[in-house]
Design a protein around this motif. Structure first.
Motif, short mmCIF file in Angstrom:
data_model
loop_
_atom_site.label_atom_id
_atom_site.label_comp_id
_atom_site.label_asym_id
_atom_site.label_seq_id
_atom_site.Cartn_x
_atom_site.Cartn_y
_atom_site.Cartn_z
N LYS A 1 0.84 -1.19 0.14
CA LYS A 1 -0.05 0.09 0.20
C LYS A 1 0.62 1.22 -0.16
O LYS A 1 0.52 2.20 -0.60
CB LYS A 1 -0.94 0.26 1.24
N MET A 2 1.96 1.44 0.73
CA MET A 2 2.88 2.44 0.62
C MET A 2 3.52 2.48 -0.65
O MET A 2 3.68 3.69 -0.73
CB MET A 2 3.93 2.07 1.88
N ALA A 3 4.14 1.58 -1.21
CA ALA A 3 4.63 1.54 -2.29
C ALA A 3 3.52 2.13 -3.48
O ALA A 3 3.94 2.89 -4.50
CB ALA A 3 5.06 0.17 -3.07
N THR A 4 2.25 1.84 -3.52
CA THR A 4 1.36 2.30 -4.43
C THR A 4 1.14 3.42 -3.98
O THR A 4 0.81 4.56 -5.08
CB THR A 4 -0.02 1.43 -4.05
N LEU A 5 0.94 4.08 -3.02
CA LEU A 5 0.60 5.78 -2.50
C LEU A 5 1.70 6.60 -3.24
O LEU A 5 1.48 7.64 -3.52
CB LEU A 5 0.43 5.78 -0.95
N SER A 6 3.14 5.90 -2.67
CA SER A 6 4.11 6.45 -3.11
C SER A 6 4.49 6.55 -4.69
O SER A 6 5.60 7.13 -5.27
CB SER A 6 5.39 6.38 -2.16
N HIS A 7 4.14 5.70 -5.37
CA HIS A 7 4.37 5.37 -6.75
C HIS A 7 5.88 4.84 -6.86
O HIS A 7 6.51 5.28 -7.72
CB HIS A 7 3.97 6.58 -7.81
N LEU A 8 5.98 3.84 -6.05
CA LEU A 8 7.43 3.35 -6.04
C LEU A 8 7.64 2.17 -6.49
O LEU A 8 6.53 1.09 -6.37
CB LEU A 8 8.05 3.31 -4.45
N LYS A 9 8.77 1.54 -6.91
CA LYS A 9 8.96 0.09 -7.21
C LYS A 9 10.30 -0.18 -6.71
O LYS A 9 10.95 0.69 -6.36
CB LYS A 9 8.97 0.13 -8.93
N VAL A 10 10.60 -1.31 -7.10
CA VAL A 10 11.78 -1.91 -6.41
C VAL A 10 12.94 -1.32 -7.31
O VAL A 10 13.02 -1.18 -8.33
CB VAL A 10 12.02 -3.62 -6.82
#
Length: 351
Positions: free
Chosen positions: A115-124
């Motif tokens: 969820k945090m990765a989705t909100l921050s638009h982050l990927k590995v």
């Protein structure tokens, strides 16, 4: 109906998935790392001697914040650094949400929740900026994204913490997994820990569980309304369209009856069209219901939670069977109406 049943199963499955398959610890007892060494030793000794503890490990726990781009509010993140990454999966199962592969803590970066990765638009490979309670900001490289349905968490091993924060972790918490995982026993252990002089607080895993269950209790009533309204709408539409079809073709049906067709043949003469359209509607509903369920499950949960996007095969089966059952009820009603048609009166009527 597919959307209603899907929402029910997706929401109800959060608790079981989160606290049986992912989160295995019950209490994180946090103590003051700046307290005297004697008080810290007393706390650790008391935590180690608690009755009913199945597994325990030492971790560094800190609540940090991050503000995703485009959002106004800061997101609270529980940062956990285990003293030993060995057997940490006994307490938290870290796995890739797409492949299901197990993730391990490494020196290459940290693992954040989906969820945090989705909100921050982050990927590995990207970096997440976090802020400590003292105001210092740090950038953490994302080495993995793990499945999690409630809350934001950040996991890293001791070596990467030293690399990212330029300091050693001062371990300030005991993570406990209890043999008896009931709320009553978790409260008992938490009270024993908080009574100690060095205690700061005790974080209970079932605190979030109780909050989720309270939210779900209200949403379940809403889901029942959606399912009931969808079922009623399906029945009303089928009945209305079939009734109009019979009324418009009453002379045609009377002619068929006069020619000697059996009653079921007369009914199927009209109802065959309705059944084919109902079947086509069910297939179209599978596609539309899946899309609507996916859209709602992405927008409904709050910023700190996410829902399981999976639709069970029972959702499709139940919805399809209910629709066809309504169709059969309508057929029975129309069969009774056709049998009572005044054939001579209908044939003598003027169009």
């Amino acid at each position: 109906m597919i959307t209603g049943f899907g929402i029910r199963d997706s929401l109800n499955g959060i608790v079981n998935t989160q606290y049986q398959n992912i989160i295995h610890y019950d209490v994180i007892g946090i103590f003051n790392s700046h307290a005297s060494q004697t008080k810290q030793n007393d706390y650790k000794k008391a935590a180690n001697n608690l009755s009913g503890v199945k597994h325990e490990t030492t971790v560094y726990y800190e609540s940090v914040t991050s503000r995703p781009k485009g959002m106004i509010n800061n997101q609270n993140i529980s940062m956990i650094v285990p003293k030993s990454a060995h057997n940490f999966d006994k307490f938290v199962t870290l796995k890739n949400p797409d492949t299901g592969n197990t993730l391990k803590l490494s020196d290459k970066g940290a693992i954040i929740t989906r969820k945090m990765a989705t909100l921050s638009h982050l990927k590995v490979g990207d970096k997440l900026t976090i802020k400590e309670t003292n105001g210092e900001k740090h950038q953490v490289k994302i080495a993995g994204i793990t499945e999690m349905y409630a809350g934001h968490s950040l996991y890293m091993n001791a070596n990467y913490y030293h690399k990212a924060f330029d300091k050693r972790a001062t371990y300030n918490a005991k993570m406990l997994m209890l043999k008896d995982r009931s709320s009553k026993n978790i409260d008992r252990v938490s009270r024993q820990l908080t009574r100690l002089d060095a205690s700061v607080t005790a974080v209970q895993s079932d605190d979030a569980k109780a909050t989720i269950n309270h939210i779900l209790a209200g949403l379940n009533h809403l889901v029942l309304i959606i399912i009931g309204a969808a079922s009623l709408l399906a029945f009303v539409v089928l009945f209305t369209l079939t009734n109009i079809n019979v009324s418009e073709r009453i002379r045609e049906l009377s002619t068929i009856k006069v020619l000697g067709f059996y009653p079921m043949e007369v009914v199927m003469y009209v109802y065959r069209e309705t059944f084919i359209l109902s079947l086509a509607g069910v297939l179209a509903g599978f596609v539309g219901g899946s899309w609507l369920h996916n859209y709602i499950m992405q927008t409904l949960p709050p910023e700190t939670a996410m829902a399981d996007m999976t639709l069970l095969w029972t959702n499709f089966t139940t919805s399809g069977v209910m629709t066809l059952l309504f169709s059969m009820i309508v057929m029975a009603i129309m069969a009774y109406k056709i049998q009572r048609v005044d054939m001579l009166g209908a044939l003598k009527s003027v169009d």
